[in-house]
Design an enzyme around this catalytic site. Structure first.
Site, PDB file in Angstrom:
ATOM      1  N   ARG A  45      19.974  36.893  82.552  1.00 39.69           N
ATOM      2  CA  ARG A  45      18.772  37.601  82.117  1.00 39.69           C
ATOM      3  C   ARG A  45      17.661  37.357  83.127  1.00 39.69           C
ATOM      4  O   ARG A  45      17.455  36.229  83.557  1.00 39.69           O
ATOM      5  CB  ARG A  45      18.350  37.039  80.766  1.00 39.69           C
ATOM      6  CG  ARG A  45      17.443  37.912  79.948  1.00 39.69           C
ATOM      7  CD  ARG A  45      17.028  37.171  78.710  1.00 39.69           C
ATOM      8  NE  ARG A  45      18.101  37.030  77.751  1.00 39.69           N
ATOM      9  CZ  ARG A  45      18.273  37.828  76.702  1.00 39.69           C
ATOM     10  NH1 ARG A  45      17.457  38.826  76.503  1.00 39.69           N
ATOM     11  NH2 ARG A  45      19.260  37.632  75.856  1.00 39.69           N
ATOM     12  N   GLY A  46      16.986  38.395  83.555  1.00 38.33           N
ATOM     13  CA  GLY A  46      15.876  38.245  84.486  1.00 38.33           C
ATOM     14  C   GLY A  46      14.625  38.860  83.893  1.00 38.33           C
ATOM     15  O   GLY A  46      14.615  39.262  82.733  1.00 38.33           O
ATOM     16  N   ALA A  47      13.584  38.918  84.712  1.00 39.60           N
ATOM     17  CA  ALA A  47      12.322  39.444  84.199  1.00 39.60           C
ATOM     18  C   ALA A  47      12.406  40.934  83.946  1.00 39.60           C
ATOM     19  O   ALA A  47      11.702  41.467  83.096  1.00 39.60           O
ATOM     20  CB  ALA A  47      11.207  39.156  85.200  1.00 39.60           C
ATOM     21  N   THR A  48      13.265  41.612  84.680  1.00 40.72           N
ATOM     22  CA  THR A  48      13.298  43.062  84.529  1.00 40.72           C
ATOM     23  C   THR A  48      14.392  43.532  83.583  1.00 40.72           C
ATOM     24  O   THR A  48      14.436  44.708  83.239  1.00 40.72           O
ATOM     25  CB  THR A  48      13.486  43.733  85.910  1.00 40.72           C
ATOM     26  OG1 THR A  48      14.591  43.103  86.566  1.00 40.72           O
ATOM     27  CG2 THR A  48      12.251  43.600  86.756  1.00 40.72           C
ATOM     28  N   GLY A  49      15.278  42.643  83.197  1.00 34.44           N
ATOM     29  CA  GLY A  49      16.329  43.081  82.280  1.00 34.44           C
ATOM     30  C   GLY A  49      17.450  42.069  82.174  1.00 34.44           C
ATOM     31  O   GLY A  49      17.345  40.948  82.666  1.00 34.44           O
ATOM     32  N   VAL A  61      21.633  41.426  82.665  1.00 36.35           N
ATOM     33  CA  VAL A  61      22.830  41.924  83.341  1.00 36.35           C
ATOM     34  C   VAL A  61      24.050  41.612  82.475  1.00 36.35           C
ATOM     35  O   VAL A  61      24.208  40.485  81.993  1.00 36.35           O
ATOM     36  CB  VAL A  61      22.983  41.291  84.742  1.00 36.35           C
ATOM     37  CG1 VAL A  61      24.247  41.789  85.423  1.00 36.35           C
ATOM     38  CG2 VAL A  61      21.774  41.622  85.598  1.00 36.35           C
ATOM     39  N   LYS A 102      22.941  46.417  84.517  1.00 36.06           N
ATOM     40  CA  LYS A 102      21.628  45.806  84.292  1.00 36.06           C
ATOM     41  C   LYS A 102      20.844  46.705  83.347  1.00 36.06           C
ATOM     42  O   LYS A 102      20.471  47.825  83.706  1.00 36.06           O
ATOM     43  CB  LYS A 102      20.880  45.630  85.615  1.00 36.06           C
ATOM     44  CG  LYS A 102      19.526  44.977  85.440  1.00 36.06           C
ATOM     45  CD  LYS A 102      19.007  44.403  86.732  1.00 36.06           C
ATOM     46  CE  LYS A 102      17.785  43.533  86.485  1.00 36.06           C
ATOM     47  NZ  LYS A 102      17.459  42.691  87.609  1.00 36.06           N
ATOM     48  N   ASP A 153      11.765  42.200  96.793  1.00 35.11           N
ATOM     49  CA  ASP A 153      11.916  41.035  95.908  1.00 35.11           C
ATOM     50  C   ASP A 153      13.046  40.155  96.423  1.00 35.11           C
ATOM     51  O   ASP A 153      13.898  39.706  95.658  1.00 35.11           O
ATOM     52  CB  ASP A 153      12.174  41.500  94.473  1.00 35.11           C
ATOM     53  CG  ASP A 153      11.949  40.380  93.468  1.00 35.11           C
ATOM     54  OD1 ASP A 153      11.272  39.394  93.835  1.00 35.11           O
ATOM     55  OD2 ASP A 153      12.439  40.490  92.334  1.00 35.11           O
TER      56      ASP A 153
HETATM   57  N1  LIG Z   1      26.260  42.818  90.241  1.00 36.47           N
HETATM   58  C1  LIG Z   1      26.340  41.653  89.621  1.00 36.47           C
HETATM   59  N2  LIG Z   1      27.538  41.079  89.395  1.00 36.47           N
HETATM   60  C2  LIG Z   1      27.622  39.889  88.773  1.00 36.47           C
HETATM   61  N3  LIG Z   1      26.572  39.199  88.335  1.00 36.47           N
HETATM   62  C3  LIG Z   1      25.350  39.712  88.530  1.00 36.47           C
HETATM   63  C4  LIG Z   1      25.168  40.960  89.170  1.00 36.47           C
HETATM   64  N4  LIG Z   1      23.855  41.204  89.224  1.00 36.47           N
HETATM   65  C5  LIG Z   1      23.254  40.166  88.639  1.00 36.47           C
HETATM   66  N5  LIG Z   1      24.143  39.272  88.215  1.00 36.47           N
HETATM   67  C6  LIG Z   1      23.876  38.012  87.520  1.00 36.47           C
HETATM   68  O1  LIG Z   1      22.966  38.245  86.487  1.00 36.47           O
HETATM   69  C7  LIG Z   1      21.917  37.327  86.566  1.00 36.47           C
HETATM   70  C8  LIG Z   1      20.633  38.038  86.213  1.00 36.47           C
HETATM   71  O2  LIG Z   1      20.397  39.016  87.183  1.00 36.47           O
HETATM   72  P1  LIG Z   1      18.961  39.566  87.423  1.00 36.47           P
HETATM   73  O3  LIG Z   1      18.960  40.399  88.636  1.00 36.47           O
HETATM   74  O4  LIG Z   1      18.447  40.192  86.173  1.00 36.47           O
HETATM   75  O5  LIG Z   1      18.250  38.192  87.579  1.00 36.47           O
HETATM   76  P2  LIG Z   1      17.147  37.736  88.535  1.00 36.47           P
HETATM   77  O6  LIG Z   1      17.325  38.331  89.871  1.00 36.47           O
HETATM   78  O7  LIG Z   1      17.115  36.283  88.407  1.00 36.47           O
HETATM   79  O8  LIG Z   1      15.945  38.369  87.771  1.00 36.47           O
HETATM   80  P3  LIG Z   1      14.748  39.149  88.338  1.00 36.47           P
HETATM   81  O9  LIG Z   1      15.120  39.693  89.662  1.00 36.47           O
HETATM   82  O10 LIG Z   1      14.524  40.203  87.304  1.00 36.47           O
HETATM   83  O11 LIG Z   1      13.710  38.120  88.404  1.00 36.47           O
HETATM   84  C9  LIG Z   1      21.899  36.771  87.965  1.00 36.47           C
HETATM   85  O12 LIG Z   1      21.655  35.432  87.914  1.00 36.47           O
HETATM   86  C10 LIG Z   1      23.263  37.039  88.507  1.00 36.47           C
HETATM   87  O13 LIG Z   1      24.007  35.841  88.515  1.00 36.47           O
END
Ligand SMILES: Nc1ncnc2c1ncn2[C@@H]1O[C@H](COP(=O)(O)OP(=O)(O)OP(=O)(O)O)[C@@H](O)[C@H]1O
Length: 612
Positions: free
Chosen positions: A16-20, A22, A38, A132
């Protein structure tokens, strides 16, 4: 499993991140094919500007292909849900890897960042600025070479998410979008942003890979932003001089002095060849002269709609803007997590604490004018087209799922024993069970097999990183500012909005005050009344009174017969008689019966007992 669009079924959250959030998801028509989806947060998905940008940029995101970029396969708009469908990467992200394994060697860090720079060069050539860049957005797949050796393969993800979050609707008052620890000075100041912001992010990332920490730190987001603006990075003793030359150039406050992504990738490979223990004297010499290779970007890619205008910002030094202008109000306190999630800064949340995963800062004075969207209050011009798009997507999936079956209602699982983290704090997505990275290799959409690198035991080892084959120079056209595309609705006229459903007014009870048992009482009284009326009717309209009279006569006769029989029996047995004071029970002389007969007004009965 929850469907998303008509093609995908969400299985389990990956992070889970700030924008959604996954999710691992299945592709319905392709048995065994899994993807990462996502699902963007509601506040983004509910913003018409974000949705329209999402639709407009569909083609840009879909065409972005590079061995070091996680491929976006699809974008789904479904009702209030926006989702990006990507290739699934079975491996940790770089932030998690760093945390678990410690810093990289200078050679590995240089090669890994060179791969990221390759990805940036390709996207910049295609007009896309990431904005980002941070370790959490670099996923580490593992490639198995022909020799059976496993190689770490960095893949940049989240392209376009910052652009979506930075929609005019969300940033109508010029807020900042990014992650404070990795944000370039010009972004913090609201100055025009170019592809140079990604180079700055790459410099921070490189620094973090070799040292294990970010160069600019502070107690809160404001202090970090101030450090980006005012502090010069210091060279740690463990960083070789050629590598430091590269880092320092990337971290220049002035964007125009940073190298292009292309020259950065080249320079880093020269450094990697010259700083290792096996470096030849010639390679070491070349590494020392790496500064000459770091050519600035002559034609940086502009991030549309940022800053006061490209012309003004491109040449402006960092001193042009008053640094105090970036200081958001109410943000001076609170703890700060440099690895916090991407900040999306809606105006209404300006007072949220800095520790919140979604960092919220008020508008940056002197920032971008905002163009046509700035201060826009009325309905967005895209809104009707948006609702048409939503209605079309609504038809694809209209299925109810009870909350217990709906994966979107579940939170990502934590490892047993791991303390619960408050929402928005710390790095989301870490600490999930290791099973999410199965050992076996997984077939990806692109046909590449990735597996999780073998778990290291003992002291952290430096990852094996082999130089990937050089990418052929891309002859992509330079970026041109995209013209707003017209979104053509389908041929059929947009469906008229459904009138709000009229609810039938609730019927009110005649007796608004509820008295328990009243209903039953009413029923009983009604029945009694009906019976009385019936009795009166029957009494006066039938020969019932006559029949009762004759019955009474019959009773009298029977009683007198019984009485005389009793007397006779008494005289035979020598008894003095069955009158009052007789101890022999007389069924017709019981007090009960007397009571009854005395009360019911049938006086004739009294005459039948012993007293009579
Ligand atoms: N294409 C992908 N395949 C597998 N795991 C993924 C993929 N994209 C993201 N993830 C996993 O999902 C988690 C959350 O991804 P997300 O991009 O939402 O997080 P983030 O980059 O930490 O958040 P944000 O960029 O919104 O601050 C990540 O920690 C990553 O391990």
């Amino acid at each position: 499993m929850r469907p998303v669009g008509s093609k995908y079924l969400l299985e389990e959250p990956l992070g889970r991140g700030a924008t959604g959030t996954v999710w691992r998801a299945q592709v319905r028509d392709e048995a065994g094919s899994t993807v990462a989806v996502k699902v963007l947060k509601e506040e983004l998905a509910g913003d018409p500007d974000v949705v329209m940008r999402f639709l407009r940029e569909r083609s840009v995101l879909l065409r972005l292909r590079h061995p070091h970029i996680v491929r976006v396969r699809d974008l789904v708009v479904e009702g209030d849900l926006l989702a990006l469908v990507m290739d699934l990467v079975d491996g940790p992200d770089l932030h998690r890897y760093l945390r678990e394994n410690g810093p990289f060697t200078p050679v590995a860090a240089a090669l890994l960042t060179a791969a990221v720079a390759d990805a940036l060069a390709a996207s910049h050539a295609d007009g896309v600025v990431h904005r980002d860049l941070k370790p959490a957005n670099v996923l580490l797949a593992t490639l198995t070479g022909e020799d059976g050796d496993e190689r770490m393969h960095p893949m940049l993800t989240d392209f376009g998410i910052a652009r979506l979050a930075d929609s005019p609707g969300v940033t109508r008052t010029h807020e900042f979008v990014g992650t404070p620890a990795y944000v370039a000075p010009e972004s913090a100041q609201g100055r025009p942003q170019t592809s140079a912001v990604d180079i700055y992010g790459a410099g921070i990332l490189l620094y973090e890979l070799v040292t294990g920490r970010v160069p600019f730190q502070g107690e809160n987001a404001i202090e970090v932003l101030q450090a980006h603006l005012n502090q010069q990075p210091r060279r740690p003793s463990t960083v070789p001089e050629p590598l430091w030359t590269v880092i320092e150039r990337c971290l220049r406050k002035e964007p125009a002095q940073r190298p292009s992504a292309d020259s950065l990738a080249r320079a880093l490979r020269v450094v990697a060849a010259g700083v290792g223990v096996h470096a030849t004297p010639a390679a070491a010499e070349a590494a020392l002269g790496v500064g000459a290779l770091l050519a600035p970007d002559e034609t940086p890619t502009l991030v549309p709609g940022t800053g006061q205008g490209a012309a003004q910002g491109a040449g402006g030094g960092s001193g042009d803007a008053d640094p105090t202008q970036v200081l958001p109000h109410g943000q001076s306190g609170g703890s700060y997590d440099p690895n916090a999630a991407t900040s999306v800064l809606p105006s209404e949340g300006a007072n949220r604490p800095a520790a919140d995963g979604t960092r919220v800062l008020p508008p940056v004075p002197g920032g971008q004018p905002g163009g046509q969207q700035s201060g826009q209050q009325g309905p967005h011009p895209w809104e009707s087209q948006l609702s048409a798009a939503r209605q079309r997507n609504d038809q694809t999936e209209a299925r109810y799922l009870p909350p217990e079956m709906d994966p979107l209602f579940r939170r990502p699982r934590r490892q047993p024993g791991q303390p619960a983290q408050p929402e928005g704090q710390g790095r989301p997505g870490y600490g999930y069970p290791q099973q999410q990275y199965p050992q076996q290799q997984r077939q990806q959409g692109g046909g590449q097999g990735y597996g999780y690198p073998q778990q290291q035991s003992g002291p952290p080892q430096q990852p094996r990183y082999q130089q990937p084959p050089q990418q052929p120079a891309q002859q992509q056209p330079r970026y041109q500012q995209p013209q707003p595309q017209r979104y053509e609705p389908q041929q059929r006229p947009p469906a008229a909005p459904e009138p709000p459903r009229q609810h039938e007014p609730r019927r009110r009870s005649a007796n608004p005050v509820k008295i328990p048992g009243l209903g039953c009482l009413k029923g009983c009284l009604t029945v009694i009344l009906v019976m009385v009326v019936l009795f009166v009717i029957v009494w006066y309209t039938t020969p019932l009174p006559h029949w009762v009279d004759s019955t009474r006569n019959l009773w009298d006769a029977t009683s007198s017969w019984a009485h005389s029989a009793w007397d006779k029996l008494s005289s035979i047995t020598g008894d003095s008689g069955g009158g009052q004071g007789d101890n022999t029970p007389n069924p017709l002389n019981t007090p009960d019966l007397n009571g009854i007969t005395g009360q019911n007004g049938l006086g004739g009965l009294n005459g039948l007992n012993g007293n009579g």
